[in-house]
Design an enzyme around this catalytic site. Sequence first.
Site, PDB file in Angstrom:
ATOM      1  N   HIS A   1      11.517   0.989  -1.240  1.00 30.61           N
ATOM      2  CA  HIS A   1      11.853   2.077  -0.266  1.00 30.61           C
ATOM      3  C   HIS A   1      13.357   1.712  -0.012  1.00 30.61           C
ATOM      4  O   HIS A   1      14.039   2.814   1.281  1.00 30.61           O
ATOM      5  CB  HIS A   1      10.546   2.512   1.049  1.00 30.61           C
ATOM      6  CG  HIS A   1      10.804   1.184   2.188  1.00 30.61           C
ATOM      7  ND1 HIS A   1       9.987  -0.037   1.217  1.00 30.61           N
ATOM      8  CD2 HIS A   1      11.234   0.438   3.128  1.00 30.61           C
ATOM      9  CE1 HIS A   1      10.318  -0.935   2.247  1.00 30.61           C
ATOM     10  NE2 HIS A   1      11.045  -0.866   3.488  1.00 30.61           N
TER      11      HIS A   1
ATOM     12  N   ASP B   1       7.120 -12.082   1.854  1.00 30.63           N
ATOM     13  CA  ASP B   1       7.979 -12.137   0.140  1.00 30.63           C
ATOM     14  C   ASP B   1       8.739 -13.041   0.346  1.00 30.63           C
ATOM     15  O   ASP B   1       8.930 -13.453  -0.905  1.00 30.63           O
ATOM     16  CB  ASP B   1       8.223 -10.870   0.458  1.00 30.63           C
ATOM     17  CG  ASP B   1       9.008  -9.642   1.448  1.00 30.63           C
ATOM     18  OD1 ASP B   1       9.522 -10.654   2.498  1.00 30.63           O
ATOM     19  OD2 ASP B   1       9.739  -9.076   0.987  1.00 30.63           O
TER      20      ASP B   1
ATOM     21  N   ASP C   1       0.625  -1.065   0.220  1.00 28.77           N
ATOM     22  CA  ASP C   1      -0.023  -0.310  -0.173  1.00 28.77           C
ATOM     23  C   ASP C   1       1.305   1.129   0.263  1.00 28.77           C
ATOM     24  O   ASP C   1       0.061   2.472   0.236  1.00 28.77           O
ATOM     25  CB  ASP C   1      -1.373  -0.073   0.955  1.00 28.77           C
ATOM     26  CG  ASP C   1      -0.611  -0.182   2.561  1.00 28.77           C
ATOM     27  OD1 ASP C   1       1.065   0.111   2.669  1.00 28.77           O
ATOM     28  OD2 ASP C   1      -1.117  -0.126   4.011  1.00 28.77           O
ATOM     29  N   ASP C   2       1.984   1.881  -0.291  1.00 31.57           N
ATOM     30  CA  ASP C   2       3.189   2.650   0.052  1.00 31.57           C
ATOM     31  C   ASP C   2       3.728   2.163  -1.388  1.00 31.57           C
ATOM     32  O   ASP C   2       4.739   3.217  -1.820  1.00 31.57           O
ATOM     33  CB  ASP C   2       3.708   2.246   1.182  1.00 31.57           C
ATOM     34  CG  ASP C   2       4.317   1.206   0.939  1.00 31.57           C
ATOM     35  OD1 ASP C   2       4.937   0.170   0.259  1.00 31.57           O
ATOM     36  OD2 ASP C   2       5.677   1.536   1.715  1.00 31.57           O
TER      37      ASP C   2
END
EC number: 2.4.1.222
Length: 194
Positions: A133, A109, A19-20
Amino acid sequence: MYIYLKSNLNLSWFCHFDDDNYVNVPRLVKLLDEYSPTVDWYLGKPSISSPLEIHLDNKNATTNKKITFWFATGGAGFCLSRALTLKMLPIAGGGKFISIGDKIRFPDDVTMGFIIEHLLKVPLTVVDNFHSHLEPMELIRPDTFQDQVSFSYAHMKNQWNVIKVNGFDLQTDPKRFYSLHCRLFPYFSFCPPL
């Protein structure tokens, strides 16, 4: 995944993004068109520079088994072909995915990479256009934004790890996703004039 697959038998790809993430959907579609969903494909990007090495507990032996495998970081997103997903069902369907994750004691993941690379022997195909990120976003050149599939951001040590893009002010758009969207798709009514 099993229930979703059973009710959507015509889908060719299954992609995961956090969601980022900002996902450049037209570029994602173009990328997926380069691969056949009838072949086993595990597309993504690792966040580490070498394969992950883990030690599996072996209850029938006095030593632990060491294995290595790559995994695509969920922070950048990854895609699985239909063929690979169907191959995963007997191993990971029906709650088995969670059990495997609990057994190896790693997040989703990494568990995905363990199942695909180690158990199914399907290698990760690295796609450099996925970004998490965990990499410096400012190094992605604005003239390549349209070529990228995913972008991310982070706020660490009172500093933003974001792409450098003109657009909205930093108070309105600290993560830079609105500005990125307007850079890629300037015809939206909420976009400031160029």
